[in-house]
Design an enzyme around this catalytic site. Structure first.
Site, short mmCIF file in Angstrom:
data_model
loop_
_atom_site.label_atom_id
_atom_site.label_comp_id
_atom_site.label_asym_id
_atom_site.label_seq_id
_atom_site.Cartn_x
_atom_site.Cartn_y
_atom_site.Cartn_z
CB THR A 97 -44.01 42.23 14.87
OG1 THR A 97 -42.59 42.36 14.69
CG2 THR A 97 -44.42 40.80 14.60
CE LYS A 172 -39.61 39.95 14.82
NZ LYS A 172 -40.12 41.29 15.14
#
Length: 273
Positions: A97, A172
């Site tokens: 991420t 995300k």
């Protein structure tokens, strides 16, 4: 299913079970292990340990990067011979991420080598990988996703196409901001319950059967308390919260009430306890 040669960088908490699933699916996996201990761990997973990033990419149909931070992604993909070592037509998959701009910067260099890039940050943990049910938000072209799917489906379901490159990171980050805000609200709910004379375990159990139920509440209840949950994954949540705050500021977006709820979270309020 055709067996593929797959390179892997980042055989840690999340990467190790991914490698295990790839090997079990019959793929030939080469994984980076810089130290003797790391190479032994790679061998125990059934993969071939290699010492340099160029060896990870050589002959690989796909390379997976699953390191901890965005800076590490940039270092691996932009500051080593990884891209230059990968064959034309291969695909680079980034699970870490981070900023959508990182995926875009990598793709700009990868294009010179005819390499596709997919940003596919994940939602879930090692048990989901073991079960093959890890959720992935996949950004990239249809061609790139087609090349990545045989890899991703070894440990992920659903694999959710969410738009062009960088979109996986954007989705995300929104998800993580919402999850962190829910944790913040849950922390306040547990505090309120305590002031009303209800212990934490009781209220966490009861919420699972009521309109206040959520995945955040279920995750905390499984650990037994807010404190235990954050002791387990607080470092990961904190990293992602910092990333989404930075990205929102860079793009001129506002987090609004989400940010206020996150500020009530345990990893913030713990300092005042």
């Amino acid at each position: 299913m055709t067996a593929l040669r797959i390179g892997f960088v980042g055989v840690g908490r999340m990467g190790a079970p991914m490698v295990r699933r790839l090997v079990a699916a019959g793929h030939e996996v080469r994984a980076l292990g810089r130290s003797g201990d790391a190479r032994r761990r790679v061998s125990e997973l059934g993969a071939e340990p290699v010492s340099f990033t160029a060896a990870v990419g050589t002959g690989a149909a796909a390379v997976v990067v699953c390191v901890f931070t965005d800076d590490q992604v940039r270092a691996v993909c932009l500051d080593t011979p990884l891209l230059a070592s990968m064959p034309g037509g291969s695909v680079l998959i980034v699970h870490t991420t981070g900023s959508p701009r990182t995926a875009e910067d990598i793709a700009a260099q990868a294009a010179a080598h005819d390499i596709r890039v997919v940003d596919a940050p994940v939602s879930g943990g090692p048990p989901d990988i073991d079960a093959g049910t890890l959720t992935m938000f996949a950004g990239g072209t249809e061609d790139a996703l087609a090349r990545a799917r045989p890899v991703l489906r070894c440990y992920g379901d659903p694999v959710l196409p969410v738009g062009p490159l960088g979109s996986g990171q954007r989705v995300k980050l929104v998800n993580n901001a919402l999850f962190a805000a829910q944790l913040g609200l849950l922390t306040e709910a547990v505090r309120l319950a305590s002031e009303l004379g209800v212990d934490e375990a009781t209220v966490l159990s009861a919420l699972q059967h009521a309109s206040g139920a959520s995945r955040a509440a279920a995750s905390v209840a499984a650990k037994g308390s807010v404190a235990a949950f954050h002791a387990s994954v607080g470092e990961f949540i904190g990293k992602d919260v910092a990333t989404v705050r930075t990205l929102a500021a860079e793009l001129g977006a506002t987090m609004g009430t989400l940010d206020a709820a996150i500020n009530a979270q345990f990893f913030d309020t713990r300092r005042r306890s």
